[in-house]
Design an enzyme around this catalytic site. Structure first.
Site, PDB file in Angstrom:
ATOM      1  CB  CYS A  43      47.161 -34.217  72.131  1.00 30.55           C
ATOM      2  SG  CYS A  43      45.942 -34.678  70.926  1.00 30.55           S
ATOM      3  NE  ARG A  90      44.089 -39.201  63.428  1.00 25.68           N
ATOM      4  CZ  ARG A  90      43.218 -38.268  63.812  1.00 25.68           C
ATOM      5  NH1 ARG A  90      41.960 -38.343  63.409  1.00 25.68           N
ATOM      6  NH2 ARG A  90      43.607 -37.266  64.577  1.00 25.68           N
ATOM      7  CD  GLN A 130      44.719 -33.554  63.650  1.00 25.20           C
ATOM      8  OE1 GLN A 130      45.681 -33.663  64.399  1.00 25.20           O
ATOM      9  NE2 GLN A 130      43.500 -33.906  64.005  1.00 25.20           N
ATOM     10  CG  ASP A 188      45.977 -30.345  66.680  1.00 23.66           C
ATOM     11  OD1 ASP A 188      44.887 -30.039  67.189  1.00 23.66           O
ATOM     12  OD2 ASP A 188      46.626 -31.366  66.979  1.00 23.66           O
ATOM     13  CG  HIS A 223      46.510 -29.271  72.017  1.00 21.24           C
ATOM     14  ND1 HIS A 223      47.451 -29.595  71.083  1.00 21.24           N
ATOM     15  CD2 HIS A 223      45.561 -30.247  71.978  1.00 21.24           C
ATOM     16  CE1 HIS A 223      47.095 -30.741  70.508  1.00 21.24           C
ATOM     17  NE2 HIS A 223      45.952 -31.154  71.015  1.00 21.24           N
ATOM     18  CE  LYS A 240      32.455 -34.598  68.557  1.00 19.78           C
ATOM     19  NZ  LYS A 240      33.034 -35.167  67.361  1.00 19.78           N
ATOM     20  CG  HIS A 264      42.077 -31.903  71.867  1.00 18.92           C
ATOM     21  ND1 HIS A 264      43.260 -32.558  71.731  1.00 18.92           N
ATOM     22  CD2 HIS A 264      41.470 -32.447  72.940  1.00 18.92           C
ATOM     23  CE1 HIS A 264      43.366 -33.479  72.681  1.00 18.92           C
ATOM     24  NE2 HIS A 264      42.290 -33.426  73.423  1.00 18.92           N
TER      25      HIS A 264
HETATM   26 ZN   LIG Z   1      44.775 -32.706  70.440  1.00 18.78          ZN
END
Ligand SMILES: [Zn+2]
Length: 400
Positions: free
Chosen positions: A95, A124, A142, A144, A146, A226, A272
């Protein structure tokens, strides 16, 4: 169906001890599948109004202080690396990088919504005891994205993300879904009116989708509500894949703005979202869902060509080239092993089609095709190619 067992048998992925726990290597077959998924994912993102970003794997400590990760998330991060007396951290999330790209210049309401995606590899810390094949790892990619939008656009954006997510997951052959909505906890941050708007939008979208759902009242993260989408696999287990998550803290922390039609600065909504979740976990779920017998479009080897005897090898080599020219992943098994052993091995490797070539096939021009289901069909080469091409193009889970 254990993906760890299948992964080894089918040579799909490795987690070598010498590299360290929870770090995945994809050998050619797993690499091929990932690259097919990535190509599909990219094409669909571009045609659905997304742009794709590429960002680094590490960033300065200062960045993670601003983002709040060092305050709230440090125990999940790898220890810092010091270079030129500056501390860098491996990224646990993508992000902040996307936000900096947003902030690289003044944004106007006219250019919103922005939908920025990345196959972003993050690291992580997970305790070594919980690491589990592809499902719980320390380094993962990911899928991912945004979305930055105005309050007026938020509703349509959420609707669209859910539709897109279902479309992608259906393409991979998942049929049953359940949606979980997590709402405002007591220790929330951000503007209450925005929370209520966002929750209302999420509820509306879930209602419209007609999917079964459950609400976890107060179960949202402190930074936003979410929805999570869980799929049911071939044997009825639920797996959480897609997430659509509002964020009311990062736009504030990074002081993100856009200039509205009133000429004033406003804060954009930030969402996200990940559709597959992470590539590694998704791959694990996919392996177990299909028990390794992937749909043809995802199969690393689609056709095994098996000569009955050595004198059929040249003919088979030409056949292999011909299929490859048509973008069919064909592989000639020219080892001097017995035919039955080769058939058995291809069967164990769950190769969708086997073409067996002997004297009869060389003379007649027909091919003898054996499906991994055990069925056998004799057909002309043209009709075999037409059939498999259609199965691949339609991403069918059937073989014919
Ligand atoms: Zn994010």
């Amino acid at each position: 169906r254990d993906h760890r067992k299948l992964g080894k048998e089918l040579d799909l992925f490795l987690t070598p001890e010498e590299i360290g726990g929870g770090l995945v290597v994809l050998p050619p077959k797993g690499g091929r599948i990932r690259s097919i998924v990535e190509d599909f994912w990219k094409k669909e993102h571009f045609s659905n109004g997304y742009e794709i970003l590429y960002t680094p794997h590490i960033g300065l400590a200062k960045l993670w202080e601003i983002s709040g990760h060092l305050g709230h998330y440090k125990e999940n991060m790898y220890a810092p690396i010091t270079i030129d007396e500056q501390e860098f951290y491996l990224k646990p999330m993508n992000c902040p990088f996307h936000i900096l790209a947003y902030k690289s210049r003044t944004r106007s309401y006219r250019e919103l919504p922005l939908r920025w995606a990345e196959q972003g590899t993050v690291y992580r810390y997970e305790k070594s005891g919980v690491l589990h094949g592809l499902l719980r790892v320390r380094g993962f990619t990911q899928d991912d994205a945004h979305i930055f939008c105005t309050p007026e656009q938020m509703n349509d954006e959420i609707t669209e993300v859910l539709r897109f997510s279902l479309y992608i997951l259906r393409t991979f052959g998942f049929q049953k879904y359940k949606v979980y909505l997590s709402t405002r906890p007591d220790d929330y941050v951000g503007d209450e009116a925005r929370w209520l708007d966002a929750e209302a939008a999420l509820r509306r979208v879930i209602d419209d989708s007609g999917l079964p759902f459950a609400v976890d009242e107060g179960g949202g993260a402190f930074y936003g509500p979410k929805i999570d989408l869980k799929v049911e696999d071939a044997i009825g287990r639920e797996w959480q894949l897609s997430t659509i998550q509002f964020d009311f803290t990062l736009p504030e922390r990074f002081n993100m703005t856009y200039v509205g039609d009133d000429g004033q600065e406003h804060q954009p909504y930030m969402i996200h979202r990940a559709l597959l979740g992470s590539w590694e976990r998704f791959f694990g779920v996919l392996i177990e869902h299909y028990a390794g017998a992937f749909p043809v479009w995802l199969s690393p080897v689609q056709v095994n060509i098996i000569p009955v005897a050595d004198r059929h090898n040249d003919f088979c080599k030409k056949l292999e080239l011909e299929l490859r020219k048509k973008d069919i992943r064909a592989y000639l098994d020219s080892r001097s092993e017995r035919m039955n052993l080769k058939i058995r091995q291809a069967q164990l490797e769950k190769v969708p089609y086997m073409i067996i070539v002997g004297d009869k096939e060389m003379e007649s021009g027909e091919v003898s095709v054996r499906l991994r289901t055990g069925e056998q069909i004799n057909q002309s080469l043209e009709s075999f190619i037409a059939g498999i091409t259609k199965v691949i193009e339609t991403k069918s889970v059937e073989l014919q």
